[in-house]
Design a protein around this motif. Structure first.
Motif, PDB file in Angstrom:
ATOM      1  N   ALA A 157      39.530  43.086  44.844  1.00  0.00           N
ATOM      2  CA  ALA A 157      39.256  43.593  43.491  1.00  0.00           C
ATOM      3  C   ALA A 157      40.030  42.794  42.454  1.00  0.00           C
ATOM      4  CB  ALA A 157      39.628  45.078  43.418  1.00  0.00           C
ATOM      5  N   LEU A 158      41.244  42.435  42.781  1.00  0.00           N
ATOM      6  CA  LEU A 158      42.077  41.652  41.866  1.00  0.00           C
ATOM      7  C   LEU A 158      41.470  40.269  41.653  1.00  0.00           C
ATOM      8  CD1 LEU A 158      44.749  41.618  40.276  1.00  0.00           C
ATOM      9  CD2 LEU A 158      45.858  40.739  42.339  1.00  0.00           C
ATOM     10  N   ALA A 184      38.403  40.189  39.443  1.00  0.00           N
ATOM     11  CA  ALA A 184      38.673  40.403  38.018  1.00  0.00           C
ATOM     12  C   ALA A 184      39.092  39.123  37.302  1.00  0.00           C
ATOM     13  CB  ALA A 184      39.749  41.472  37.849  1.00  0.00           C
ATOM     14  N   GLY A 185      39.591  38.135  38.038  1.00  0.00           N
ATOM     15  CA  GLY A 185      40.025  36.888  37.409  1.00  0.00           C
ATOM     16  C   GLY A 185      40.524  35.912  38.443  1.00  0.00           C
ATOM     17  N   GLN A 186      40.015  34.664  38.410  1.00  0.00           N
ATOM     18  CA  GLN A 186      40.322  33.707  39.470  1.00  0.00           C
ATOM     19  C   GLN A 186      41.143  32.532  38.959  1.00  0.00           C
ATOM     20  OE1 GLN A 186      36.660  32.705  41.477  1.00  0.00           O
ATOM     21  NE2 GLN A 186      36.176  34.843  41.919  1.00  0.00           N
ATOM     22  N   THR A 228      46.652  34.755  39.357  1.00  0.00           N
ATOM     23  CA  THR A 228      45.964  35.789  40.135  1.00  0.00           C
ATOM     24  C   THR A 228      45.939  35.409  41.606  1.00  0.00           C
ATOM     25  OG1 THR A 228      44.558  36.348  38.248  1.00  0.00           O
ATOM     26  CG2 THR A 228      43.822  37.091  40.409  1.00  0.00           C
TER      27      THR A 228
END
Length: 311
Positions: free
Chosen positions: A221-222, A225-227, A231
């Motif tokens: 999920a993390l 949300a942003g790669q 992160t």
């Protein structure tokens, strides 16, 4: 493969349980009589530590997450006097009555009575010195504890099916920690010790898989949300916590490689190596399972139990 691993682990678990069977350690709750509220707290702490020492040296443990059995002591001041100084010293002659009992049925296993003297520069030190003089090898105390252990052995030999039944009910509700607390209350040396050990490993394994799957899903999920680079570090930090023997370990390893391949610089965070020594693995997992059950039990059980009925 997973089933094979669990079966092998179960065999190791039982072997370890059998190896310790001859060291029959029974669980007991350590508690001071309510009358200790009239004794200085520093001295009461020493008496509590003394009770723990007596229990440990006589084949009992106070580390069990739950038990109906209690070891407690009542203190009477038989005489108090002062010795001329300097410095003036306080002398206490104390009568100590030790009790062992089943708090569920309110059945008393017996008592042991001893007297002990304490001398110190003040009331607190006098109490402390008296309590520290109590020997775990005192014949009266040992006889009491042996009677108590015999009764405890009978209890677990006959009641373990009911304890396991309750653990299985809790397991069906996915209350894994509470189920472990129930299973771990059964001593390894009792009639149901081996069965409890096998089931304890099963509960721990299911709980382990559940917790590690949560970590994997959290990491996914993390990442969704942003790669970016930061992160990626956070995601790999979550993945590196996943146990090598968790059911989702393979998926977590693949996901970590996917994350690392999508960022420029290498991330120096690797999954933990799988264990090669199955016996050592089971020792570690037994300790981990016990820690889960004990932690849950310590968070649930009351700090005191009324034992006034013992008198």
């Amino acid at each position: 493969m997973k089933l094979k691993r669990i079966l092998l682990a179960s065999c190791c678990f039982v072997a370890l349980a059998s190896a310790h069977a001859q060291d029959c350690v029974m669980p007991v709750s350590i508690q001071l009589d309510e009358d200790f509220t009239n004794i200085p707290s520093a001295a009461s702490t020493v008496m509590y530590q003394t009770l723990n020492r007596i229990a440990t040296e006589n084949g009992l443990t106070s580390e069990s997450p739950t038990t109906p059995f209690v070891l407690t002591v009542h203190c009477d001041v038989l005489d108090k006097s002062n010795l001329p100084g300097p410095p003036i010293q306080t002398v206490y002659n104390l009568g100590l009555t030790f009790y062992m009992a089943d708090t569920y049925t309110q059945k008393k296993f017996g008592t042991a009575y001893i007297t002990v003297d304490g001398v110190g520069t003040g009331e607190v030190k006098s109490y402390i010195n008296a309590f520290r003089r109590i020997s775990a090898n005192n014949a009266e105390i040992k006889n009491l504890l042996n009677r108590g252990k015999a009764n405890m052995q009978k209890y677990y030999d006959t009641q373990y099916p009911n304890i396991l039944k309750e653990a299985k009910r809790l397991m069906s509700l996915q209350k894994y920690e509470e189920a472990l607390m129930q299973v771990l209350s059964i001593p390894l040396c009792s009639k149901g010790g081996d069965e409890a050990a096998r089931y304890g490993l099963e509960i721990y394994t299911k709980n382990l898989d559940r917790m590690n799957l949560f970590l994997l899903n959290q990491a996914k999920a993390l990442w969704a949300a942003g790669q970016d680079q930061q992160t990626a570090y956070n995601v790999c930090g979550l993945l590196s916590q996943i146990d090598p023997d968790a059911a989702c370990y393979g998926d977590a390893s693949k996901f970590m490689q996917e994350v690392k391949s999508q960022v420029r610089s290498d991330i120096d965070l690797e999954m933990r190596d799988k264990y090669h020594d199955q016996i050592q693995l089971e020792k570690d997992r037994i300790s981990a399972a016990r820690a889960v059950g004990v932690a849950f039990g310590n968070g649930q059980k009351p700090t005191t139990t009324n034992v006034m009925w013992l008198k």
